[in-house]
Design an enzyme around this catalytic site. Structure first.
Site, PDB file in Angstrom:
ATOM      1  N   LYS A 106       1.093  -1.196  -0.090  1.00  0.00           N
ATOM      2  CA  LYS A 106       0.509   0.167   0.417  1.00  0.00           C
ATOM      3  C   LYS A 106       0.803   1.499   0.159  1.00  0.00           C
ATOM      4  O   LYS A 106      -0.148   2.415  -0.194  1.00  0.00           O
ATOM      5  CB  LYS A 106      -0.859   0.279   1.024  1.00  0.00           C
ATOM      6  N   GLU A 190      -3.217   6.788   7.060  1.00  0.00           N
ATOM      7  CA  GLU A 190      -3.190   8.408   5.708  1.00  0.00           C
ATOM      8  C   GLU A 190      -4.868   9.581   7.036  1.00  0.00           C
ATOM      9  O   GLU A 190      -5.198   8.210   7.856  1.00  0.00           O
ATOM     10  CB  GLU A 190      -4.061   7.418   4.732  1.00  0.00           C
ATOM     11  N   ASN A 215     -14.283  -2.358 -14.967  1.00  0.00           N
ATOM     12  CA  ASN A 215     -15.065  -2.466 -14.782  1.00  0.00           C
ATOM     13  C   ASN A 215     -15.758  -1.826 -13.391  1.00  0.00           C
ATOM     14  O   ASN A 215     -15.092  -2.781 -12.851  1.00  0.00           O
ATOM     15  CB  ASN A 215     -16.471  -3.954 -15.643  1.00  0.00           C
ATOM     16  N   GLU A 255      -9.277   0.642  -5.787  1.00  0.00           N
ATOM     17  CA  GLU A 255     -10.109   0.469  -5.248  1.00  0.00           C
ATOM     18  C   GLU A 255     -10.245   2.619  -4.840  1.00  0.00           C
ATOM     19  O   GLU A 255      -9.053   2.689  -4.574  1.00  0.00           O
ATOM     20  CB  GLU A 255     -10.503  -0.081  -4.540  1.00  0.00           C
ATOM     21  N   GLU A 268      -6.272   1.131  -2.957  1.00  0.00           N
ATOM     22  CA  GLU A 268      -5.563   0.558  -3.233  1.00  0.00           C
ATOM     23  C   GLU A 268      -5.817  -0.072  -4.021  1.00  0.00           C
ATOM     24  O   GLU A 268      -6.688  -0.126  -5.034  1.00  0.00           O
ATOM     25  CB  GLU A 268      -5.712  -0.492  -1.712  1.00  0.00           C
ATOM     26  N   ASN A 270      -5.906  -4.533  -5.198  1.00  0.00           N
ATOM     27  CA  ASN A 270      -5.636  -5.629  -4.859  1.00  0.00           C
ATOM     28  C   ASN A 270      -5.000  -6.406  -6.241  1.00  0.00           C
ATOM     29  O   ASN A 270      -5.955  -6.532  -7.057  1.00  0.00           O
ATOM     30  CB  ASN A 270      -6.822  -6.389  -4.068  1.00  0.00           C
ATOM     31  N   PHE A 328     -22.568  -6.724  15.814  1.00  0.00           N
ATOM     32  CA  PHE A 328     -23.000  -6.327  14.408  1.00  0.00           C
ATOM     33  C   PHE A 328     -22.194  -7.214  13.461  1.00  0.00           C
ATOM     34  O   PHE A 328     -22.578  -8.164  12.281  1.00  0.00           O
ATOM     35  CB  PHE A 328     -22.519  -4.923  13.277  1.00  0.00           C
TER      36      PHE A 328
END
Length: 609
Positions: A106, A190, A215, A255, A268, A270, A328
């Site tokens: 990263k 960050e 896409n 992303e 980042e 992937n 959650f």
């Protein structure tokens, strides 16, 4: 070689023989049974099996495998693994070592993105050495900040900090999780963009002939409800520019984080197949694993960008063995005593590596499946998802379907008003389940009573003065029952039925929540008021484990004085570390656990006087 059943499925379609690698606890896993051969590469801990390069390389030599598809995690973005494969003449189904190094890290990827004129989030572009430096950097950037693993992904090794104390704690936990999950404890910091509108991703597919496609997709959903064509095009252009800058080949995901003003920032890349790839496949018609294998063999892409329009809408729900009523989703373990996927519902896809009888253990990610539905538009895809969730049978572990079901019908979600703060905004006090309307309550009671009297096919039930007609075949051997109530079809799931105690339990008729109901005769109801009630346990003086896991550290001993909110111990479950804190100020009376021990949900950890 692979440990992913979806990869093996595509290989079978292409006529390629496969070898599954597995840990000893995964010897009966679905991917092991699907493969032509299988090799055990070590015991359950990932560092000794799925991250054990020596054992995996030995399995490759033993089986004379020609290629390795790394799946979604573990070594999928490890440049050293790709280098070792190349040195042995084995094809890595993924990008080359340069791209993995550049984009899998990263810190380096952010610097490369800047040079490629890709929008980036403000932050520190180096490795954070220790907690003191983390605090200094966080102050310079300005709170809130995001602390995350340089080699990470999937939320592992990631923490948001709003002050110095949370930064120190976040540095400790993130570095430990990063080392456990990726074998690399380096961190970066960050600026955290508060209340981002959406987390966006651009899927990229590039070959070795300088062709690249992308896409647009959103985590859980594709296409986006928020992006306009201009923003979508700009994001795609930046994603392709970044891929070309590192001479990327194979499938990957760039992303972006998008704020409410549609400004987007590189997050980042992937360098692997993304977990959410099925929704991209649904709206493009591509088999991304097949494309990856073709690219790895050296074939050029068979499609141009113009050949891949967005067609329809796809939604993906991640079904986890987690308790949604605890933060959650705290992990749950157990054996799937009954498991039935809703594949009879049209336009439903289930990507799952488990089956009835499978064990959900503390060692790996608690995902049960990825449930995907497809429709001509968003409304149709969501309607199919409701039906699929209602028809999904999972017994033996606690799961999060109740939460998923509530989210997809929530007005904010239906309108597309979704941000990364959706859950805490909509459920500020935690998820409590669905609150029944008066009509839903009457229908639930009518169905429960009819199920209790199931020898009658059609019944008229009176509830609070309202008469309801209930009809069903009442096949009690099936966990799923189709019931018609006043002309409306409902799907219910019968959980248990104990006629001896006049108690009936089952899942709700339409909202997939578990309701415990007692059906009593008039005499039993009159006598029930004399039954003693169980005393409620005082939870302020004791600490029980909220989940199954391993004790990483214990910070107190008998006789110690602790303050409310003070960390007492740390429990690791599914590669995530959780700090257990004191509910009140007091003296430690007894400690019932120690580092290295495995604990179950509800096990007593600490007692206070």
């Amino acid at each position: 070689v692979s440990y992913n059943f979806q990869v093996i499925k595509t290989c079978k379609k292409m006529g390629i023989k496969t070898v599954a690698i597995h840990s000893d606890v995964d010897s009966s896993a679905v991917h092991v049974k699907m493969a032509d051969e299988a090799v055990c590469v070590g015991p359950a801990p990932t560092s000794k099996s799925y991250l054990n390069m020596d054992a995996i390389m030995e399995a490759i030599k033993k089986t004379r495998a020609q290629a390795v598809h790394p799946g979604y995690g573990f070594l999928s973005e490890n440049k050293e693994f790709a280098r070792r494969l190349a040195s042995e003449g084995v094809t890595f189904v993924g990008p080359d070592t340069h791209a993995i190094q550049a984009m899998g890290d990263k810190i380096e990827s952010k610097l490369l993105a800047k040079n490629a004129k890709v929008n980036t989030i403000p932050g520190f572009d180096g490795v954070v050495k220790d907690a003191d430096e983390a605090v200094r950097i966080a102050r310079e950037i300005g709170y809130p900040v995001m602390i995350k693993a340089s080699a990470g992904g999937g939320g592992k090794g990631m923490r948001i900090a709003w002050n110095d104390e949370e930064t120190r704690e976040g540095f400790r936990f993130s570095s430990q999780e990063a080392a456990s999950s990726f074998g690399d404890d380096r961190l970066l910091i960050e600026k955290f963009i508060d209340n981002p509108r959406h987390m966006k991703s651009r899927f990229v597919l590039a070959d070795k002939h300088d062709n690249a496609l992308r896409n647009q997709k959103v985590v859980e959903e594709a296409p986006s409800t928020f992006l306009d064509p201009e923003t979508r095009r700009a994001m795609g252009e930046q994603a392709v520019a970044l891929a070309k800058a590192v001479k990327y080949s194979s499938a990957g995901t760039v992303e972006f984080l998008v704020d409410t003003k549609k400004n987007f920032y590189f997050l980042e890349m992937n360098t692997r197949l993304q977990v959410e790839h099925p929704i991209t496949e649904c709206i493009t018609g591509l088999d991304l694993v097949q494309e990856m294998i073709r690219v790895a063999k050296g074939y050029p892409l068979r499609h141009k960008q113009a050949d891949i329009p967005i067609n329809g809408w796809a939604v993906e729900c991640r079904v986890y063995a987690e308790d949604p009523y605890k933060s959650f989703g705290l992990p749950s373990i157990g054996r799937l005593s009954r498991y039935q996927e809703p594949l009879h519902v049209s336009n439903v896809r289930v990507d799952s590596g488990i089956q009835e009888g499978s064990d959900i253990s503390i060692y790996y990610d608690p995902m049960i499946s990825k449930l995907i539905t497809y429709g001509s538009d968003r409304a149709e895809a969501l309607q199919r998802m409701e039906e699929a969730l209602d028809n999904y049978v999972i017994r033996g572990v606690t799961h999060n379907i109740a939460l998923l079901r509530e989210v997809i019908i929530h007005p904010r979600f239906v309108q597309g008003d979704v941000s990364t703060k959706f859950l805490p905004d909509v459920y500020p006090d935690g998820f409590k389940g669905h609150k029944l309307t008066d009509l839903e309550k009457r229908e639930l009671l009518a169905i429960a009573t009819s199920l209790y009297m199931s020898y009658l096919v059609s019944q008229q039930v009176e509830v609070d003065g309202m008469k309801l007609n209930v009809t069903s075949e009442w096949n009690l051997a099936s966990p799923l029952l189709s019931v018609t109530i006043d002309g409306t079809q409902r799907t219910i799931q019968k959980f248990t039925r104990d006629t001896g105690l006049n108690i009936l339990k089952y899942f709700s008729f339409c909202l997939f929540l578990k309701y415990k109901l007692r059906i009593l005769t008039k005499l039993a109801a009159e006598l029930s008021k004399y039954m003693p009630e169980k005393a409620v346990e005082d939870t302020t003086s004791i600490l029980r484990s909220p989940m199954p896991g391993a004790v990483v550290a214990v910070s107190v001993k008998p006789g110690d004085l602790v303050s409310e909110g003070q960390e007492i111990c740390v429990i690791e479950a599914m590669k995530m570390q959780n700090s257990m804190i004191a509910a009140k100020t007091g003296k430690v009376k007894a400690v019932h656990c120690k580092a290295g021990e495995t604990v179950g949900e509800g096990d007593l950890l600490i007692e206070l006087e």
